[in-house]
Design an enzyme around this catalytic site. Structure first.
Site, short mmCIF file in Angstrom:
data_model
loop_
_atom_site.label_atom_id
_atom_site.label_comp_id
_atom_site.label_asym_id
_atom_site.label_seq_id
_atom_site.Cartn_x
_atom_site.Cartn_y
_atom_site.Cartn_z
N CYS A 154 0.84 -1.20 0.00
CA CYS A 154 0.00 0.00 0.00
C CYS A 154 0.88 1.26 0.00
O CYS A 154 1.78 1.39 -0.81
CB CYS A 154 -0.96 -0.04 1.19
SG CYS A 154 -2.26 1.21 1.14
N ASP A 309 -9.79 -4.65 -5.71
CA ASP A 309 -9.28 -3.71 -4.72
C ASP A 309 -9.94 -2.34 -4.93
O ASP A 309 -9.79 -1.72 -5.98
CB ASP A 309 -7.76 -3.58 -4.87
CG ASP A 309 -7.11 -2.81 -3.71
OD1 ASP A 309 -7.83 -2.13 -2.97
OD2 ASP A 309 -5.88 -2.90 -3.58
N HIS A 338 -8.03 -5.54 -1.43
CA HIS A 338 -6.79 -4.93 -0.92
C HIS A 338 -6.06 -5.84 0.06
O HIS A 338 -4.84 -6.00 -0.02
CB HIS A 338 -7.15 -3.60 -0.24
CG HIS A 338 -5.96 -2.73 0.04
ND1 HIS A 338 -5.22 -2.14 -0.96
CD2 HIS A 338 -5.38 -2.35 1.21
CE1 HIS A 338 -4.25 -1.42 -0.43
NE2 HIS A 338 -4.32 -1.55 0.89
#
Length: 363
Positions: A154, A309, A338
């Site tokens: 991320c 995601d 995600h």
């Protein structure tokens, strides 16, 4: 005259009984969820480790490898500023850290700690220069090497990119992007909500100074409210069907609700210069007076994205493949969201082995 089988009164009674049954089922499910959630002994981040360096609240972990190292190039893991590090080391059998250690890698992780009021003025320049660059130096020092691999999950991948573009030494041999945003032109709902004309990030930052974890948490969950506020219950049964332990499910839900505050200065930069101005892909993002130029990155690249995601859309990650100077580029997409890239049966059975094999060939 004979009355119909379902006249208005009996239909209402049937409807009421259905509603009452549904309410009882929902209440029972919620009670079980509460029971499952309440586990004061639930532990996460259990892979043995040593703290090899500290700065303020941050800690650099080196994970203990009793089996010996098969691969010389160490790995440094970075993650988002707003989360806890244990998503990468959730539970035994559901841990990317544990898996890579078992495969003979020399694994490090930079834990940011928990930001509080005194951290409100931390900027990306400080995070890159004072934290990540020093952590990289320590990794190479302890492993006695002059090059390393970096895995960024991320926002950790975004910051890894900033660092890699500015620091040619120690050499970054391999870069792994796991759901990491680089291009913010089309970030789905986030692009709409954070548009400069409707979201005054200066006012938000000036009001809070330190952005509360609840503020960030609610914003992320509202990107997909049904999944985040309702589907928690159905994910339990799905996890059981997929062979995921109840402990792992509880650990994941613990992590989802276990966010940390966002330093206000870094938050302002994140929203204004990335979401609103898309400065990173334009080579206009500034770190300590220097422009971040993505073509400076020549490491081997592995880009992993989740098809579903909604936090980091796949098209946000893949531009690094073209904007960098790398000649060794791999792009893989999985039918997950995600968290599914680091947690769940597909992560354990497909993503972890893919990362390990890709790294082994280049380490």
């Amino acid at each position: 005259m004979k009355k119909p089988f379902l006249h208005s009164e009996s239909a209402a009674d049937v409807g009421m009984e259905i509603q009452q049954s549904y309410d009882r089922l929902l209440e029972t499910t919620r009670k079980w969820i509460d029971i499952l959630h309440f586990d004061p002994l639930l532990e996460t981040g259990l892979t043995p480790r040593d703290i090899v360096w500290r700065k303020n609240k941050s800690r650099l972990y080196r994970y203990v490898n009793h089996k010996g190292y098969k691969h010389r190039t160490p790995i440094l893991m970075l993650y988002a500023l707003i989360n806890k590090a244990y998503i990468l080391d959730l539970r035994p059998g559901m841990s990317l850290v544990e898996y890579l250690v078992d495969q003979g890698f020399d694994v490090y992780l930079l834990d940011w700690g928990e930001f509080d009021w005194e951290d409100r003025d931390l900027s990306f320049s400080q995070l890159i220069v004072d934290y990540i660059s020093r952590a990289v130096y320590k990794v190479c020092q302890y492993s006695n090497v002059n090059e390393l691999s970096i895995l960024g999950y991320c926002m950790g991948g975004t910051m890894a990119t900033m660092y890699a573009s500015l620091y040619p030494q120690p050499r970054i041999k391999n870069m792994i992007y796991v759901a990491a945003p680089i291009d913010f032109e089309d970030a789905g709902l986030s692009s709409i909500w954070l548009k400069a004309s409707v979201f005054d990030v200066d006012k938000v930052t000036d009001t809070f100074s330190l952005i509360p974890k609840e503020f960030v948490d609610l914003g992320l969950k509202m990107l997909n409210p049904v999944n985040n506020f309702v589907a928690t219950y159905t994910r339990l049964w799905k996890a059981i069907d997929e062979g995921v332990s109840i402990e792992a499910w509880k650990a994941l839900n613990k992590w989802v609700d276990d966010n940390i505050n966002f330093p206000g200065k870094a938050y302002r930069e994140w929203v204004k210069y990335l979401y609103q101005e898309n400065a990173l892909v334009k080579d206009e993002f500034i770190i300590n007076g220097r422009k971040v130029v993505l073509s400076n990155i020549d490491a081997a690249l592995l880009v992993l994205t989740g098809k579903t995601d909604h936090i980091v859309l796949p098209q946000q990650s893949t531009p690094i493949l073209e904007l960098s100077s790398s000649q060794d580029k791999t792009n893989l997409q999985y039918p997950v969201g995600h968290g599914g890239l680091v947690f769940g049966s597909r992560a354990r059975n497909e993503v972890y082995p893919t990362i390990a094999e890709w790294l082994a060939q280049r380490s």
